[in-house]
Design an enzyme around this catalytic site. Structure first.
Site, PDB file in Angstrom:
ATOM      1  N   GLU A 101      -0.489  13.295  -3.758  1.00 52.57           N
ATOM      2  CA  GLU A 101      -0.468  11.883  -3.358  1.00 52.57           C
ATOM      3  C   GLU A 101      -1.558  11.120  -4.104  1.00 52.57           C
ATOM      4  O   GLU A 101      -2.591  11.689  -4.479  1.00 52.57           O
ATOM      5  CB  GLU A 101      -0.650  11.813  -1.826  1.00 52.57           C
ATOM      6  CG  GLU A 101      -0.858  10.440  -1.231  1.00 52.57           C
ATOM      7  CD  GLU A 101       0.309   9.478  -1.386  1.00 52.57           C
ATOM      8  OE1 GLU A 101       0.827   9.364  -2.515  1.00 52.57           O
ATOM      9  OE2 GLU A 101       0.673   8.809  -0.409  1.00 52.57           O
ATOM     10  N   ASP A 102      -1.338   9.832  -4.319  1.00 51.38           N
ATOM     11  CA  ASP A 102      -2.355   9.032  -4.991  1.00 51.38           C
ATOM     12  C   ASP A 102      -3.511   8.676  -4.060  1.00 51.38           C
ATOM     13  O   ASP A 102      -4.663   8.968  -4.358  1.00 51.38           O
ATOM     14  CB  ASP A 102      -1.740   7.769  -5.634  1.00 51.38           C
ATOM     15  CG  ASP A 102      -0.954   6.900  -4.657  1.00 51.38           C
ATOM     16  OD1 ASP A 102      -0.798   7.292  -3.478  1.00 51.38           O
ATOM     17  OD2 ASP A 102      -0.472   5.829  -5.065  1.00 51.38           O
ATOM     18  N   PHE A 154      -9.181  -2.427  -2.714  1.00 58.46           N
ATOM     19  CA  PHE A 154      -7.826  -2.227  -3.216  1.00 58.46           C
ATOM     20  C   PHE A 154      -7.931  -1.799  -4.674  1.00 58.46           C
ATOM     21  O   PHE A 154      -8.491  -2.509  -5.503  1.00 58.46           O
ATOM     22  CB  PHE A 154      -6.984  -3.492  -3.080  1.00 58.46           C
ATOM     23  CG  PHE A 154      -5.527  -3.193  -3.280  1.00 58.46           C
ATOM     24  CD1 PHE A 154      -4.755  -2.690  -2.237  1.00 58.46           C
ATOM     25  CD2 PHE A 154      -4.926  -3.355  -4.523  1.00 58.46           C
ATOM     26  CE1 PHE A 154      -3.424  -2.363  -2.422  1.00 58.46           C
ATOM     27  CE2 PHE A 154      -3.591  -3.042  -4.720  1.00 58.46           C
ATOM     28  CZ  PHE A 154      -2.836  -2.540  -3.667  1.00 58.46           C
ATOM     29  N   ARG A 167      -0.480   0.127 -13.565  1.00 62.87           N
ATOM     30  CA  ARG A 167      -0.353   1.591 -13.457  1.00 62.87           C
ATOM     31  C   ARG A 167      -0.849   2.286 -14.718  1.00 62.87           C
ATOM     32  O   ARG A 167      -1.253   3.443 -14.687  1.00 62.87           O
ATOM     33  CB  ARG A 167       1.119   1.991 -13.244  1.00 62.87           C
ATOM     34  CG  ARG A 167       1.694   1.580 -11.901  1.00 62.87           C
ATOM     35  CD  ARG A 167       3.027   2.285 -11.689  1.00 62.87           C
ATOM     36  NE  ARG A 167       3.829   1.679 -10.633  1.00 62.87           N
ATOM     37  CZ  ARG A 167       3.732   1.988  -9.338  1.00 62.87           C
ATOM     38  NH1 ARG A 167       2.871   2.888  -8.931  1.00 62.87           N
ATOM     39  NH2 ARG A 167       4.504   1.386  -8.451  1.00 62.87           N
TER      40      ARG A 167
HETATM   41  P1  IMP Z   1      -1.145   4.766   3.981  1.00 57.86           P
HETATM   42  O1  IMP Z   1       0.196   5.048   4.559  1.00 57.86           O
HETATM   43  O2  IMP Z   1      -1.800   3.566   4.602  1.00 57.86           O
HETATM   44  O3  IMP Z   1      -2.061   5.965   3.951  1.00 57.86           O
HETATM   45  O4  IMP Z   1      -0.917   4.279   2.515  1.00 57.86           O
HETATM   46  C1  IMP Z   1      -0.761   5.117   1.489  1.00 57.86           C
HETATM   47  C2  IMP Z   1      -0.059   4.403   0.351  1.00 57.86           C
HETATM   48  O5  IMP Z   1      -0.376   3.009   0.285  1.00 57.86           O
HETATM   49  C3  IMP Z   1      -0.539   4.996  -0.931  1.00 57.86           C
HETATM   50  O6  IMP Z   1       0.264   6.077  -1.299  1.00 57.86           O
HETATM   51  C4  IMP Z   1      -0.406   3.844  -1.885  1.00 57.86           C
HETATM   52  O7  IMP Z   1       0.909   3.805  -2.396  1.00 57.86           O
HETATM   53  C5  IMP Z   1      -0.625   2.618  -1.027  1.00 57.86           C
HETATM   54  N1  IMP Z   1      -2.012   2.185  -1.158  1.00 57.86           N
HETATM   55  C6  IMP Z   1      -3.016   2.361  -0.278  1.00 57.86           C
HETATM   56  N2  IMP Z   1      -4.166   1.859  -0.728  1.00 57.86           N
HETATM   57  C7  IMP Z   1      -3.889   1.361  -1.949  1.00 57.86           C
HETATM   58  C8  IMP Z   1      -4.696   0.710  -2.965  1.00 57.86           C
HETATM   59  O8  IMP Z   1      -5.911   0.508  -2.833  1.00 57.86           O
HETATM   60  N3  IMP Z   1      -4.036   0.357  -4.095  1.00 57.86           N
HETATM   61  C9  IMP Z   1      -2.705   0.564  -4.292  1.00 57.86           C
HETATM   62  N4  IMP Z   1      -1.925   1.179  -3.389  1.00 57.86           N
HETATM   63  C10 IMP Z   1      -2.514   1.563  -2.231  1.00 57.86           C
HETATM   64 MG    MG Z   2       1.982   5.905  -2.502  1.00 54.98          MG
END
Ligand code: IMP
Ligand code: MG
Length: 179
Positions: A101-102, A154, A167
């Site tokens: 995961e990113d 962010f 990206r």
């Molecule tokens: P979560 O469900 O809130 O944990 O969100 C996870 C997903 O939100 C990640 O896999 C990203 O795709 C997106 N995301 C969360 N924070 C960021 C950020 O700082 N930049 C870009 N995408 C983000």
């Molecule tokens: Mg994601």
């Protein structure tokens, strides 16, 4: 109204990312030593570059599969609603599954994906996340391996987007809005 203007402040250099990816891959290779049933599940789209770099450093026989889970919209706020937009091509029953995961932000996405994959009875189910924003967590979940803990900014780059842009940056940067 025009698009908001922003600049990108470098948070993690390309060199620092490469060094950390190498370390993570070494730990992963040791952890799974001896297995011939490892499936890397790359979560699209944000982890595509991280996955590409990580798998090339993992010294084990692996398969790579892709899953796209998405929250709605193009905003900087994660939504709680998680949908599977593209499912895996392969079966994972009895396999060692490593989800790549990113970012783990609130944790909703990972929690949902792990719940779905868990019902398919993998032998082991682990997670390697490049970035973690622990201060944003709403679901009690943690990746097995984390590249970097970052503050509540962010971020973009190294596969991660803001409105589908940025990206292709080779480093991780934080978005700062101006005006
Ligand atoms: P979560 O469900 O809130 O944990 O969100 C996870 C997903 O939100 C990640 O896999 C990203 O795709 C997106 N995301 C969360 N924070 C960021 C950020 O700082 N930049 C870009 N995408 C983000
Ligand atoms: Mg994601």
């Amino acid at each position: 109204m025009s698009d908001p203007k922003y600049v990108i402040d470098e948070l993690i250099s390309a060199k620092a990312i490469a060094a950390r990816v190498e370390e993570l891959a070494r730990e992963i290779t040791e952890f799974y030593e001896g297995t011939d049933k490892l499936v890397i599940v790359s979560l699209l789209r944000g982890s595509f570059i991280f996955t590409a770099d990580l798998v090339r450093e993992i010294k084990l026989p692996i398969e790579v599969d892709f899953l796209e889970a998405s929250s709605y919209g193009n905003s900087t706020e994660s939504s709680r609603e998680v949908r599977i937009l593209k499912d895996l091509r392969g079966e994972i029953e009895g396999r060692d599954v490593l989800v790549v995961e990113d970012i783990v932000d609130t944790g909703f996405t990972l929690n949902h994906v792990l719940a779905i994959l868990g019902t398919r009875n993998p032998a082991r189910l682990e997670v390697c996340a490049l970035l973690d924003k622990p201060s944003r967590r709403e679901v009690d979940i943690k990746a097995t391996w984390t590249g970097f803990e970052i503050p509540d900014r962010f971020v973009v780059g190294y596969g991660i987007d803001y409105g589908q842009r940025n990206r292709n940056l080779d480093h991780i940067g934080a978005v700062r809005f101006i005006e």
